[in-house]
Design a protein around this motif. Structure first.
Motif, PDB file in Angstrom:
ATOM      1  N   ALA A  62       0.749  -1.138  -0.102  1.00 36.63           N
ATOM      2  CA  ALA A  62      -0.136  -0.029  -0.010  1.00 36.63           C
ATOM      3  C   ALA A  62       0.855   1.029   0.053  1.00 36.63           C
ATOM      4  O   ALA A  62       0.467   2.297  -0.768  1.00 36.63           O
ATOM      5  N   LEU A  63       2.110   1.309   0.898  1.00 33.67           N
ATOM      6  CA  LEU A  63       2.894   2.255   0.675  1.00 33.67           C
ATOM      7  C   LEU A  63       3.442   2.581  -0.875  1.00 33.67           C
ATOM      8  O   LEU A  63       3.491   3.864  -1.038  1.00 33.67           O
ATOM      9  N   HIS A  64       3.581   1.580  -1.347  1.00 29.67           N
ATOM     10  CA  HIS A  64       4.212   1.732  -2.628  1.00 29.67           C
ATOM     11  C   HIS A  64       3.179   2.006  -3.681  1.00 29.67           C
ATOM     12  O   HIS A  64       3.452   3.023  -4.355  1.00 29.67           O
ATOM     13  N   ASN A  65       2.144   1.629  -3.566  1.00 29.63           N
ATOM     14  CA  ASN A  65       0.811   2.017  -4.213  1.00 29.63           C
ATOM     15  C   ASN A  65       0.516   3.423  -4.237  1.00 29.63           C
ATOM     16  O   ASN A  65       0.046   4.170  -4.967  1.00 29.63           O
ATOM     17  N   ALA A  82      -1.169   5.910   9.251  1.00 24.67           N
ATOM     18  CA  ALA A  82      -2.591   5.837   8.683  1.00 24.67           C
ATOM     19  C   ALA A  82      -2.701   4.711   7.837  1.00 24.67           C
ATOM     20  O   ALA A  82      -3.764   4.091   7.642  1.00 24.67           O
ATOM     21  N   ILE A  83      -1.791   4.679   6.877  1.00 26.60           N
ATOM     22  CA  ILE A  83      -2.068   3.339   5.875  1.00 26.60           C
ATOM     23  C   ILE A  83      -1.958   1.925   6.726  1.00 26.60           C
ATOM     24  O   ILE A  83      -2.627   1.173   6.225  1.00 26.60           O
ATOM     25  N   ALA A  84      -1.096   1.888   7.664  1.00 25.56           N
ATOM     26  CA  ALA A  84      -0.945   0.764   8.363  1.00 25.56           C
ATOM     27  C   ALA A  84      -2.445   0.558   9.254  1.00 25.56           C
ATOM     28  O   ALA A  84      -2.677  -0.709   9.295  1.00 25.56           O
ATOM     29  N   ARG A  85      -2.990   1.485   9.469  1.00 26.22           N
ATOM     30  CA  ARG A  85      -4.108   1.479  10.467  1.00 26.22           C
ATOM     31  C   ARG A  85      -5.096   0.782   9.444  1.00 26.22           C
ATOM     32  O   ARG A  85      -6.102  -0.171   9.967  1.00 26.22           O
ATOM     33  N   TYR A  86      -5.276   1.255   8.376  1.00 28.30           N
ATOM     34  CA  TYR A  86      -6.276   0.914   7.103  1.00 28.30           C
ATOM     35  C   TYR A  86      -6.307  -0.635   6.839  1.00 28.30           C
ATOM     36  O   TYR A  86      -7.146  -1.176   6.859  1.00 28.30           O
ATOM     37  N   LYS A  87      -4.815  -0.927   6.929  1.00 30.80           N
ATOM     38  CA  LYS A  87      -4.618  -2.348   6.621  1.00 30.80           C
ATOM     39  C   LYS A  87      -4.998  -3.264   7.788  1.00 30.80           C
ATOM     40  O   LYS A  87      -5.530  -4.314   7.462  1.00 30.80           O
ATOM     41  N   LEU A  88      -4.785  -2.697   8.951  1.00 32.95           N
ATOM     42  CA  LEU A  88      -5.232  -3.482  10.228  1.00 32.95           C
ATOM     43  C   LEU A  88      -6.591  -3.509  10.153  1.00 32.95           C
ATOM     44  O   LEU A  88      -7.291  -4.610  10.543  1.00 32.95           O
ATOM     45  N   VAL A  89      -7.446  -2.425  10.095  1.00 32.73           N
ATOM     46  CA  VAL A  89      -8.656  -2.456  10.179  1.00 32.73           C
ATOM     47  C   VAL A  89      -9.079  -3.534   9.174  1.00 32.73           C
ATOM     48  O   VAL A  89     -10.489  -4.388   9.506  1.00 32.73           O
ATOM     49  N   ASP A  90      -8.746  -3.268   7.825  1.00 34.41           N
ATOM     50  CA  ASP A  90      -9.398  -4.054   6.707  1.00 34.41           C
ATOM     51  C   ASP A  90      -9.080  -5.639   6.998  1.00 34.41           C
ATOM     52  O   ASP A  90     -10.114  -6.485   6.906  1.00 34.41           O
ATOM     53  N   SER A  91      -8.046  -5.853   7.937  1.00 33.50           N
ATOM     54  CA  SER A  91      -7.845  -7.201   8.155  1.00 33.50           C
ATOM     55  C   SER A  91      -8.763  -7.889   9.164  1.00 33.50           C
ATOM     56  O   SER A  91      -9.258  -8.995   9.217  1.00 33.50           O
ATOM     57  N   ILE A  92      -8.997  -6.824  10.085  1.00 33.10           N
ATOM     58  CA  ILE A  92     -10.071  -7.311  11.329  1.00 33.10           C
ATOM     59  C   ILE A  92     -11.205  -7.581  10.712  1.00 33.10           C
ATOM     60  O   ILE A  92     -11.996  -8.562  11.098  1.00 33.10           O
ATOM     61  N   ARG A  93     -11.793  -6.466   9.635  1.00 33.97           N
ATOM     62  CA  ARG A  93     -13.149  -6.915   9.148  1.00 33.97           C
ATOM     63  C   ARG A  93     -13.009  -8.139   8.397  1.00 33.97           C
ATOM     64  O   ARG A  93     -14.171  -8.949   8.374  1.00 33.97           O
ATOM     65  N   LEU A  94     -12.121  -8.408   7.766  1.00 35.61           N
ATOM     66  CA  LEU A  94     -12.004  -9.606   6.917  1.00 35.61           C
ATOM     67  C   LEU A  94     -12.186 -10.894   7.827  1.00 35.61           C
ATOM     68  O   LEU A  94     -12.858 -11.943   7.331  1.00 35.61           O
ATOM     69  N   HIS A  95     -11.435 -10.965   8.766  1.00 34.24           N
ATOM     70  CA  HIS A  95     -11.468 -12.105   9.631  1.00 34.24           C
ATOM     71  C   HIS A  95     -12.507 -12.066  10.727  1.00 34.24           C
ATOM     72  O   HIS A  95     -12.969 -13.258  11.216  1.00 34.24           O
ATOM     73  N   SER A  96     -13.177 -11.060  10.996  1.00 33.02           N
ATOM     74  CA  SER A  96     -14.490 -11.194  11.881  1.00 33.02           C
ATOM     75  C   SER A  96     -15.513 -10.288  11.299  1.00 33.02           C
ATOM     76  O   SER A  96     -15.653  -9.124  12.201  1.00 33.02           O
TER      77      SER A  96
END
Length: 186
Positions: A62-65, A82-96
């Motif tokens: 995501a940093l690259h893109n 902020a990018i890391a936070r979005y990835k974390l939230v996306d992952s949490i949403r995906l898994h739960s």
């Protein structure tokens, strides 16, 4: 200068060199950023340590893109986290997907040591740009440049090669489309 501001300045300098075509600086930026991202995700995923490396890789991608979205006049670490936070939230949403998860912004500010009070504003701006990303360019670009960046309609029309009327119509239709989408998701 403190150690934290040294880290901020070093990462920022590397990214600026990378944005100007220095591939060695870019590799160094990604390597150094991965250390901070790994620590960020480890603190938040103590119960799921196996997910840390996947998230580090997703955040680096995501940093690259999104490297073109970094504003040279702003601090780097709020953008990076902020990018890391979005990835974390996306992952949490995906898994739960059935579980509501709340990650308070204060958590980021306390743990990282890097984030300043302007983090919330930067995060809101990124949220807005992400929302606008669903629009076609003919609507999104006029909205971003006139309403978000504060440029004049005439300036944007010249920049985009469109008439001033087309810019105004694009803004109106784009905002109307966003309002329609917001109503349909309620």
């Amino acid at each position: 200068m403190s150690k934290l501001s040294d880290i901020e300045e070093r990462l920022r300098a590397l990214l600026l060199l990378a944005l100007n075509g220095d591939n060695t600086a870019y590799a160094d930026f990604l390597t150094r950023s991965s250390v901070h991202l790994r620590a960020y995700f480890r603190r938040r995923l103590a119960a799921s340590p196996d997910d840390v490396e996947d998230l580090v890789q997703e955040a680096l991608l995501a940093l690259h893109n999104q490297r073109h979205t970094y504003r040279h006049s702003e601090r780097l670490t709020p953008w990076l986290y902020a990018i890391a936070r979005y990835k974390l939230v996306d992952s949490i949403r995906l898994h739960s997907p059935r579980r509501a998860v709340e990650i308070p912004i204060q958590d980021d500010m306390d743990d990282s040591g890097f984030l300043d009070p302007q983090f919330a504003a930067a995060e809101a701006r990124r949220d807005l740009l992400q929302l606008l990303a669903v629009l076609p360019d003919r609507y999104r670009l006029p909205i971003v440049q006139v309403k978000v960046e504060g440029r004049s309609v005439a300036e944007v029309a010249l920049h985009l090669g469109m008439s001033e009327s087309a810019i105004k119509v694009g803004i109106h239709r784009g905002l109307k489309l966003l309002a329609t989408q917001a109503r349909s998701t309620k």
